[in-house]
Design a protein around this motif. Structure first.
Motif, PDB file in Angstrom:
ATOM      1  N   GLY A   1       0.755  -1.198   0.153  1.00  0.00           N
ATOM      2  CA  GLY A   1       0.012   0.151  -0.043  1.00  0.00           C
ATOM      3  C   GLY A   1       0.794   1.394  -0.177  1.00  0.00           C
ATOM      4  O   GLY A   1       0.670   2.423  -0.815  1.00  0.00           O
ATOM      5  N   LEU A   2       1.948   1.469   0.816  1.00  0.00           N
ATOM      6  CA  LEU A   2       2.531   2.608   0.943  1.00  0.00           C
ATOM      7  C   LEU A   2       3.464   2.864  -0.233  1.00  0.00           C
ATOM      8  O   LEU A   2       3.518   3.852  -0.616  1.00  0.00           O
TER       9      LEU A   2
ATOM     10  N   TRP B   1       1.159   3.898  -2.867  1.00  0.00           N
ATOM     11  CA  TRP B   1       0.658   5.138  -2.722  1.00  0.00           C
ATOM     12  C   TRP B   1       1.872   6.102  -3.188  1.00  0.00           C
ATOM     13  O   TRP B   1       1.656   7.111  -4.069  1.00  0.00           O
ATOM     14  N   ARG B   2       2.895   6.000  -2.747  1.00  0.00           N
ATOM     15  CA  ARG B   2       4.076   7.078  -3.224  1.00  0.00           C
ATOM     16  C   ARG B   2       4.181   6.925  -4.960  1.00  0.00           C
ATOM     17  O   ARG B   2       4.605   7.988  -5.388  1.00  0.00           O
TER      18      ARG B   2
ATOM     19  N   VAL C   1      -3.648   0.112  -5.136  1.00  0.00           N
ATOM     20  CA  VAL C   1      -3.434   1.050  -5.752  1.00  0.00           C
ATOM     21  C   VAL C   1      -4.719   1.467  -6.717  1.00  0.00           C
ATOM     22  O   VAL C   1      -5.284   2.500  -7.126  1.00  0.00           O
TER      23      VAL C   1
ATOM     24  N   VAL D   1      -7.547   2.748  -5.078  1.00  0.00           N
ATOM     25  CA  VAL D   1      -7.304   4.139  -4.655  1.00  0.00           C
ATOM     26  C   VAL D   1      -7.394   5.049  -5.862  1.00  0.00           C
ATOM     27  O   VAL D   1      -8.120   5.948  -6.047  1.00  0.00           O
TER      28      VAL D   1
ATOM     29  N   ASP E   1       4.621   9.505   4.059  1.00  0.00           N
ATOM     30  CA  ASP E   1       4.062   8.929   3.240  1.00  0.00           C
ATOM     31  C   ASP E   1       2.955   7.788   3.940  1.00  0.00           C
ATOM     32  O   ASP E   1       1.688   7.613   3.640  1.00  0.00           O
TER      33      ASP E   1
ATOM     34  N   ASP F   1       0.063   9.844   5.600  1.00  0.00           N
ATOM     35  CA  ASP F   1      -0.899  10.258   4.581  1.00  0.00           C
ATOM     36  C   ASP F   1      -1.761   9.236   4.154  1.00  0.00           C
ATOM     37  O   ASP F   1      -2.980   9.432   4.051  1.00  0.00           O
ATOM     38  N   PHE F   2      -1.193   8.158   3.778  1.00  0.00           N
ATOM     39  CA  PHE F   2      -1.822   7.054   3.314  1.00  0.00           C
ATOM     40  C   PHE F   2      -2.832   6.297   4.315  1.00  0.00           C
ATOM     41  O   PHE F   2      -3.941   5.975   4.017  1.00  0.00           O
TER      42      PHE F   2
ATOM     43  N   ALA G   1      -6.778   5.581   3.833  1.00  0.00           N
ATOM     44  CA  ALA G   1      -7.269   4.309   3.606  1.00  0.00           C
ATOM     45  C   ALA G   1      -8.418   4.045   4.058  1.00  0.00           C
ATOM     46  O   ALA G   1      -9.217   3.480   3.492  1.00  0.00           O
TER      47      ALA G   1
END
Length: 327
Positions: free
Chosen positions: A149-150, A153-154, A177, A180, A282, A285-286, A290
Motif C-alpha cells: 500500500g505505501l 501510494w508513493r 493502488v 485508490v 507517506d 498520509d496513506f 485508507a
C-alpha cells in the motif's frame, strides 16, 4: 520467540527458537499478529539485494501490539496496535534527511533486510518509525498496506494526476493502488503476464476498465504507467503506451536490466522515474486516507512455519492479492 530465519541467501528459511529480546532506548517490542509477504522479501531471499544482514528475519509488513517499551518512547502505549514498515531507521543528519527526503537517507536501516523483521512471533522496532493503526480493521487485511500500500501510494503520487493510469503487474501493490485510483476518479488499465486470464479477471472484479497482457497496447493512450513487475523489458512497452508528456514510474526496489530502446519512445517529454522506499509522511498520509477509501485487500493466509511455501507461491504467482503470515 520463534522466527523463520534466513541464514544464507538462496536457501530456505529455517524455523528457529530465539531468546526473547528487550527493546532498547526509543524502541518497542511488538507481538506480531500478521506479517505480509512482499516481493522485496523474495529479492532478499534470492540474493537480488546486496549485502543483507545475515542471519536475518525477513518481513516488513508487520501488524501487532506493543508488549514492551524501551526508555524514551513517546506517543505510544502498551497494548497499542501498530504497523511496522520497510523503513526502519534514518540518520536524521545527512543532506537527504535534512531536505525531508528520508527515503533516500545515506545511513538507513530496513526492516527484514538490515534489521530483523516480522516473520516471527515478536519484533523490535524503532518507535519513531512505527505507525499507530487504531482498532478498526482485521490484522491480516491491514498488513499489506504497510508496504504494498505505501509504495503503491508513493508511486501513485509520483505518477501525477492523469486520468488514464496503467498498472503493469497486478499483484499486492497494484490491487491496492487500483482501488485508490478509482476512488480518485481515474480509469485503470491493468497489464498482466500474457495469457494470465485469472489475474485479468481479478483486476476487472476490482473495477479495471481494461485488462490485457503486458505485450498488448491499451485501447487509449495512458497519462501515466506504474511498473510493479520487476521486469526491465516492460519499460519500453510502457513508454510506448503513454501519451506525449506522460510518465512511467518504476516502483520496485529491484528490476532486471532495461533493454536499449529508440529515443523516440522517450521523446516528446515523456518521463521515466523511479521511487525508492518511503517516508514516514507517506505512511501518515496513506494510512489516514485508507479508511475513507474503503480499501479491501485480497489475502491468502499461511501459518508462520509455512513462510517458504508462501514465498514460493508468490514467486510462481499462485494467488491474487497478497500473502500474509500468521504466527
Amino acid at each position: 520467540m520463534h522466527a523463520m530465519v534466513l541464514k544464507q541467501v538462496r536457501a530456505p528459511l529455517e524455523w528457529t527458537e530465539l531468546p526473547d529480546r528487550r527493546p532498547g532506548p526509543r524502541e518497542i517490542r511488538v507481538k506480531v499478529a500478521a506479517c505480509g509477504v512482499c516481493r522485496t522479501d523474495l529479492h532478499v531471499v534470492d540474493g537480488e539485494l546486496p549485502e543483507p544482514k545475515l542471519p536475518i528475519i525477513p518481513g516488513h509488513e508487520i501488524v501487532g501490539r506493543i508488549d514492551a517499551l524501551g526508555s524514551g518512547v513517546e506517543g505510544l502505549q502498551l497494548g497499542e496496535r501498530v504497523g511496522i514498515p520497510w523503513l526502519a531507521h534514518t540518520c536524521g543528519e545527512c543532506p537527504y534527511c535534512v531536505r525531508q527526503q528520508e527515503n533516500l537517507c545515506d545511513r538507513p536501516a530496513f526492516t527484514g533486510y538490515t534489521r530483523d523483521g516480522g516473520f516471527a512471533t515478536a519484533v523490535i522496532a524503532d518507535a519513531r518509525f512505527a505507525f499507530p493503526l487504531g482498532d478498526v480493521g482485521a490484522d491480516v487485511e491491514l498488513a499489506p498496506l504497510l508496504c504494498a500500500g505505501l509504495i503503491g501510494w508513493r508511486s501513485l503520487v509520483s505518477a501525477g494526476d492523469g486520468r488514464h493510469l496503467g498498472l503493469y503487474g497486478f499483484g499486492a501493490a497494484a490491487h491496492i493502488v487500483a482501488q485508490v485510483a478509482q476512488w480518485q476518479g481515474r480509469k485503470v488499465f491493468a497489464f498482466t503476464r500474457p495469457g494470465d486470464t485469472a489475474t485479468q479477471d481479478f483486476a476487472r472484479r476490482l473495477g479495471a476498465a481494461w485488462t490485457g497482457g503486458s505485450d498488448e497496447e491499451p485501447p487509449e493512450p495512458l497519462d501515466a504507467a506504474i511498473l510493479f513487475a520487476p521486469i526491465g523489458d516492460l519499460v519500453p512497452l510502457a513508454l510506448k503506451a503513454v501519451r506525449k508528456g506522460g510518465r512511467v514510474v518504476c516502483a520496485g526496489i529491484h528490476m532486471s536490466d532495461i533493454p536499449g530502446f529508440p529515443y523516440r519512445l522517450l521523446w516528446e517529454e515523456r518521463q521515466l522515474v523511479s521511487v525508492a522506499n518511503l517516508t514516514r509522511q507517506d505512511g501518515i498520509d496513506f494510512l489516514k486516507l485508507a479508511p475513507q477509501i474503503g480499501i479491501v485487500t485480497q489475502t491468502t493466509r499461511y501459518p508462520l512455519a509455512q513462510a517458504n511455501q508462501a514465498l514460493a507461491d508468490l514467486r510462481a504467482g499462485r494467488f491474487d492479492g497478497a500473502a500474509v503470515l500468521v504466527p
